[in-house]
Design an enzyme around this catalytic site. Structure first.
Site, PDB file in Angstrom:
ATOM      1  N   ASP A  69       0.542  -1.081  -0.107  1.00 35.12           N
ATOM      2  CA  ASP A  69       0.076   0.172   0.137  1.00 35.12           C
ATOM      3  C   ASP A  69       1.032   1.281  -0.042  1.00 35.12           C
ATOM      4  O   ASP A  69       0.694   1.772  -0.301  1.00 35.12           O
ATOM      5  CB  ASP A  69      -0.652  -0.214   1.752  1.00 35.12           C
ATOM      6  CG  ASP A  69      -2.268  -1.298   1.276  1.00 35.12           C
ATOM      7  OD1 ASP A  69      -2.361  -1.203  -0.024  1.00 35.12           O
ATOM      8  OD2 ASP A  69      -2.227  -1.827   2.830  1.00 35.12           O
ATOM      9  N   GLU A  92      -4.370   6.538   2.243  1.00 39.89           N
ATOM     10  CA  GLU A  92      -3.264   5.850   2.897  1.00 39.89           C
ATOM     11  C   GLU A  92      -2.926   7.485   3.719  1.00 39.89           C
ATOM     12  O   GLU A  92      -2.158   7.516   4.599  1.00 39.89           O
ATOM     13  CB  GLU A  92      -1.978   5.341   2.225  1.00 39.89           C
ATOM     14  CG  GLU A  92      -1.985   4.559   1.408  1.00 39.89           C
ATOM     15  CD  GLU A  92      -3.468   3.053   1.789  1.00 39.89           C
ATOM     16  OE1 GLU A  92      -2.748   3.294   3.438  1.00 39.89           O
ATOM     17  OE2 GLU A  92      -4.279   2.732   1.303  1.00 39.89           O
ATOM     18  N   LEU A 112      -4.531   2.205  -3.902  1.00 41.24           N
ATOM     19  CA  LEU A 112      -4.091  -0.087  -4.479  1.00 41.24           C
ATOM     20  C   LEU A 112      -5.310  -0.873  -3.760  1.00 41.24           C
ATOM     21  O   LEU A 112      -5.537  -1.233  -2.076  1.00 41.24           O
ATOM     22  CB  LEU A 112      -2.846  -0.987  -3.654  1.00 41.24           C
ATOM     23  CG  LEU A 112      -2.647  -2.133  -4.255  1.00 41.24           C
ATOM     24  CD1 LEU A 112      -2.258  -2.350  -5.806  1.00 41.24           C
ATOM     25  CD2 LEU A 112      -1.510  -2.744  -3.503  1.00 41.24           C
ATOM     26  N   ASP A 113      -6.484  -0.753  -4.569  1.00 39.06           N
ATOM     27  CA  ASP A 113      -7.894  -1.321  -3.703  1.00 39.06           C
ATOM     28  C   ASP A 113      -8.137  -2.584  -3.546  1.00 39.06           C
ATOM     29  O   ASP A 113      -6.646  -3.264  -4.511  1.00 39.06           O
ATOM     30  CB  ASP A 113      -8.751  -0.592  -4.446  1.00 39.06           C
ATOM     31  CG  ASP A 113     -10.036  -1.946  -4.183  1.00 39.06           C
ATOM     32  OD1 ASP A 113     -10.865  -0.993  -3.651  1.00 39.06           O
ATOM     33  OD2 ASP A 113     -10.318  -2.349  -5.368  1.00 39.06           O
ATOM     34  N   GLU A 272     -14.144   5.620  -4.114  1.00 41.69           N
ATOM     35  CA  GLU A 272     -14.313   4.463  -4.252  1.00 41.69           C
ATOM     36  C   GLU A 272     -15.928   4.399  -4.953  1.00 41.69           C
ATOM     37  O   GLU A 272     -15.925   3.829  -6.339  1.00 41.69           O
ATOM     38  CB  GLU A 272     -14.309   3.325  -3.059  1.00 41.69           C
ATOM     39  CG  GLU A 272     -12.505   3.069  -3.168  1.00 41.69           C
ATOM     40  CD  GLU A 272     -13.195   1.883  -1.309  1.00 41.69           C
ATOM     41  OE1 GLU A 272     -11.815   1.205  -1.308  1.00 41.69           O
ATOM     42  OE2 GLU A 272     -13.490   2.350  -0.241  1.00 41.69           O
TER      43      GLU A 272
HETATM   44  O1  F6P Z   1     -11.108  -1.459   0.024  1.00 42.81           O
HETATM   45  C1  F6P Z   1     -12.592  -1.955   0.412  1.00 42.81           C
HETATM   46  C2  F6P Z   1     -12.763  -3.322  -0.014  1.00 42.81           C
HETATM   47  O2  F6P Z   1     -11.244  -4.246   0.236  1.00 42.81           O
HETATM   48  C3  F6P Z   1     -13.229  -4.004  -1.832  1.00 42.81           C
HETATM   49  O3  F6P Z   1     -12.163  -3.819  -2.576  1.00 42.81           O
HETATM   50  C4  F6P Z   1     -14.382  -5.372  -0.961  1.00 42.81           C
HETATM   51  O4  F6P Z   1     -15.346  -4.554  -1.612  1.00 42.81           O
HETATM   52  C5  F6P Z   1     -14.230  -4.937   0.120  1.00 42.81           C
HETATM   53  O5  F6P Z   1     -13.708  -4.341   0.812  1.00 42.81           O
HETATM   54  C6  F6P Z   1     -14.194  -6.269   0.879  1.00 42.81           C
HETATM   55  O6  F6P Z   1     -15.261  -6.099   1.724  1.00 42.81           O
HETATM   56  P1  F6P Z   1     -15.406  -7.553   2.853  1.00 42.81           P
HETATM   57  O7  F6P Z   1     -13.625  -7.876   3.709  1.00 42.81           O
HETATM   58  O8  F6P Z   1     -16.078  -7.323   3.528  1.00 42.81           O
HETATM   59  O9  F6P Z   1     -14.764  -8.686   1.864  1.00 42.81           O
HETATM   60 MN    MN Z   2     -10.324   0.080  -1.702  1.00 36.96          MN
END
Ligand code: F6P
Ligand code: MN
Length: 344
Positions: A69, A92, A112-113, A272
């Site tokens: 990240d 971040e 970094l999603d 997002e």
């Molecule tokens: O950024 C947040 C994120 O990682 C998204 O990429 C994803 O849709 C979501 O959280 C996943 O959430 P969970 O941990 O509830 O499955």
């Molecule tokens: Mn994200």
């Protein structure tokens, strides 16, 4: 047959419109250049000494920050340095950063999603939203409908960049030999209807009734009110879910739920939900909170969360109806309402 246009060629005529468009195009090309490096870094994984291990720090929203990240954030920041930007918000960084007050744009991004899943080798991505400048951080108090451009890069089997500048959605894939993004899809459209849905179903007991009702309908399949089978997907990586929806339709839900801190779901509005909502609408899909259009929301703070329902328009509208007028929704699905198959 000639080669498909590069991202740079694609943005050239848009950039020629005026000074602000030129800055938007340069910012998109700068993010794309960083994405090539990020793609290589991620592709090498721990061979490049980057493990995805937590660094002990947390971002503004409480997510554990990994070495990746922080590294990726630095790469994007460096790529954007020559671009005149009034204000910058990164997932971040706790605070927004002031830049050049005379600059025409402001950018919010998620470097970094999906990075919490990086150790499992699933697709992750970079998401960005470009707003008109508005006196520093005030640029981010405006609704997402004012975005000038939005996009995301997905680092998967292919590295691809999805872009809208408010004139439809185009997709570009990284040509790894030439180190350029080439257009592989123009004016991409999300299919109007779908048999695929995505939600973290482990939270079922925490959801509000309208969300439970929708998922109950899907799970009931051919025996339920919809009279057809559905298929579920949950990757846990927003960019991967969004990319799938753009390619073959579907609906994605991250609703608010009853867990502590999850009243507004998990996803952040500025970097997002807003960019994804702009992309979905530009591709003929929709994005709502459940009750209202995401792009109409007035942000209250830079890291605020928002419930997100996005994808194929028919399903998104149905979920909206379940929230706003459950009686009307059950008239659409009378068999289900009568039988009350899944009602407690
Ligand atoms: O950024 C947040 C994120 O990682 C998204 O990429 C994803 O849709 C979501 O959280 C996943 O959430 P969970 O941990 O509830 O499955
Ligand atoms: Mn994200």
């Amino acid at each position: 047959m000639g080669q498909a246009p590069t991202l740079f060629q694609h943005t050239r005529s848009y950039a020629a419109q005026d000074a602000r468009s030129r800055t938007v195009a340069s910012a998109v090309n700068a993010i794309a250049a960083a994405a090539i490096e990020i793609s290589e870094l991620i592709g090498h994984g721990s061979l490049a000494g980057i493990t995805g291990a937590a660094q002990g720090g947390r971002n503004a929203d409480g997510d554990a920050q990994t070495d990746l990240d922080l590294h990726v954030d630095a790469l994007i920041r460096a790529a954007l340095r020559p671009i005149p930007i009034d204000a910058l918000v990164s997932e971040e960084s706790v605070e927004a950063e002031r830049g050049d007050a005379a600059a025409p744009i402001a950018i919010a991004y998620d470097p970094l999603d999906g990075s919490s899943n990086i150790d499992t080798n699933v697709s992750v991505g970079t998401i960005f939203s470009i707003m008109p400048a508005g006196g520093g951080v005030a640029a981010f108090s405006r609704p997402g409908s004012e975005q000038l451009a939005a996009g995301f890069v997905i680092y998967g089997p292919q590295t691809s960049l999805v872009l809208t500048v408010g004139d439809g959605v185009d997709i570009f894939t990284l040509d790894r030999q030439e180190r350029v993004f080439r257009r592989i899809g123009s004016q991409v459209q999300v299919p109007v209807t779908t048999a695929e849905y995505a939600i973290n179903a482990s939270n079922y007991r925490h959801w509000d009734q309208p969300v439970r009702d929708f998922i109950d309908e899907c799970v009931a399949g051919a025996d339920g009110p919809r009279g057809k089978e559905f298929n579920m997907r949950w990757i846990g990586s927003l960019v991967a879910e969004a990319y799938r929806i753009l390619r073959r339709g579907g609906v994605f839900l991250y609703p608010g739920d009853g867990r502590e801190g999850y009243g507004e779901g998990r996803l952040r509005l500025l970097y997002e939900a807003n960019p994804m909502a702009f992309i979905m609408e530009q591709a003929g899909g929709a994005a709502v909170t459940g009750r209202s259009r995401v792009l109409d929301l007035l942000p209250g703070s830079i890291h605020q969360r928002v419930p997100l329902v996005m994808g194929s328009i028919e399903k998104v509208r149905h979920i909206e109806l379940l929230h706003n007028d459950p009686a009307a929704a059950s008239r659409v699905a009378p068999l289900f309402a009568r039988r009350g198959l899944f009602r407690a």
